[in-house]
Design an enzyme around this catalytic site. Structure first.
Site, PDB file in Angstrom:
ATOM      1  N   LYS A  19      40.207  39.509  30.062  1.00 53.23           N
ATOM      2  CA  LYS A  19      40.446  40.463  28.984  1.00 53.23           C
ATOM      3  C   LYS A  19      41.893  40.425  28.475  1.00 53.23           C
ATOM      4  CE  LYS A  19      36.455  42.382  28.126  1.00 53.23           C
ATOM      5  NZ  LYS A  19      36.202  43.809  28.107  1.00 53.23           N
TER       6      LYS A  19
ATOM      7  N   ARG B 142      31.242  42.192  35.363  1.00 53.32           N
ATOM      8  CA  ARG B 142      30.824  41.191  34.368  1.00 53.32           C
ATOM      9  C   ARG B 142      31.907  40.114  34.292  1.00 53.32           C
ATOM     10  NH1 ARG B 142      31.275  40.133  28.816  1.00 53.32           N
ATOM     11  NH2 ARG B 142      29.331  39.436  27.807  1.00 53.32           N
TER      12      ARG B 142
END
Length: 304
Positions: free
Chosen positions: A230, A264
């Site tokens: 991210k 995830r």
């Protein structure tokens, strides 16, 4: 802290999460050509199916299939195009590979087609912007991921003054969306919550939110952490997406320590190795007395 025990209903499956069970790994298969970290690397259904098999072999418990990238600044994918990308792939992964599949979509028609093809979980990154998505899950029994975001899909919202109390506001938003889903017929046991790292959050806001991750257990549902590669990791490390594995593993460690249930991830093998070593060292999965390293694994093979 250990992850609180929860039961998750997903169509005809019941998952026991947390408690004595270990973290669940959700591997990522992008069927879209513009993913922020691996767009175009697995072009075509055969390559995507091979990737799904590799993720399962590496230790993934769930395969998350998406037909539209969350990358910002692009128009939404047409529903029929997204269905064509997703439904046959879901059918193959669920059927040929026997995997538990989630579909990453915020569109009710795509979710319905994917569930018909074998998906058991709908991973909605819109914050339940379209309530019809909850109705699809209520009618089919599919589990539903409710994620926090203040932006419409594919909109990049970076406002350092957006939140007065990011943790409190995220919890309040998710509580309201849980109530909305339940009012539309979704059972509480079908729901998963996701704090939405990077979605309508600056890197600093994401860090502040995840620093108090344990507070999200107030919501009483399993907690999904979508932390792979991210932007907040890139901001902290100065690394582009494919060089963010060490930072991703640090975020994984933090999530496990604060009782998250599902992670995830792109780099499933590395995450599974981390979790295996951690489980042994903390006593959750003690090694057998005859644990030994195979002789051929003691040294790297000679390059000559």
């Amino acid at each position: 802290m250990s992850a609180p025990a929860h039961r998750l209903h997903a169509v005809d499956r019941v998952l026991e999460l947390g408690g004595a069970g270990g973290p669940v790994i959700m591997g990522i298969v992008n069927a879209s050509p513009d993913s922020f970290s691996d767009g175009g690397r697995h072009a075509g259904r055969d390559a995507q199916l091979r990737l799904a098999r590799e993720l399962l072999d590496a230790g993934a418990d769930i395969v998350d299939v998406g037909g539209e990238s969350a990358s910002t600044g692009r128009p939404p994918v047409e529903v029929d195009v997204e269905i064509e990308r997703v439904a046959p792939l879901v059918r193959a992964i669920a059927g040929e590979l026997g995997a538990l599949v989630s579909v990453d979509t915020y569109k009710p028609a795509v979710a319905r087609a994917a569930i018909a093809a074998g998906a058991k979980i709908v991973n909605d990154v819109s914050g339940l912007r379209d309530p019809q998505l909850a109705e699809v899950c209520a009618q089919t029994g599919a589990a539903l991921v409710v994620m926090h975001t203040s932006a419409v899909p594919r909109q990049r919202l970076q406002d350092p003054d957006l939140y007065h109390d990011v943790v409190g506001e995220v919890i309040a938003f998710l509580r309201q969306r849980i109530a909305l889903a339940e009012s539309l017929g979704v059972q509480r046991e079908q729901l998963i919550v996701d704090p939405g790292p990077d979605f309508a959050k600056t890197p600093a806001q994401t860090v502040a939110l995840l620093a108090e991750l344990g507070r999200l257990h107030e919501l009483g549902r399993p907690l999904l952490m979508a932390i792979s590669r991210k932007d907040f990791i890139g901001a902290l490390t100065g690394r582009p997406p494919r060089e963010r594995l060490p930072g991703t593993l640090a975020a994984l460690a933090h999530g496990v320590a604060h009782g998250a249930h599902i992670f995830r991830l792109h780099d499933v093998a590395a995450a599974a190795d981390y979790l295996a070593v951690r489980a042994a060292l903390c006593g959750a999965v003690p090694p057998s007395r005859d644990l030994a390293l195979a002789e051929e694994m003691r040294h790297e093979p000679s390059s000559r």
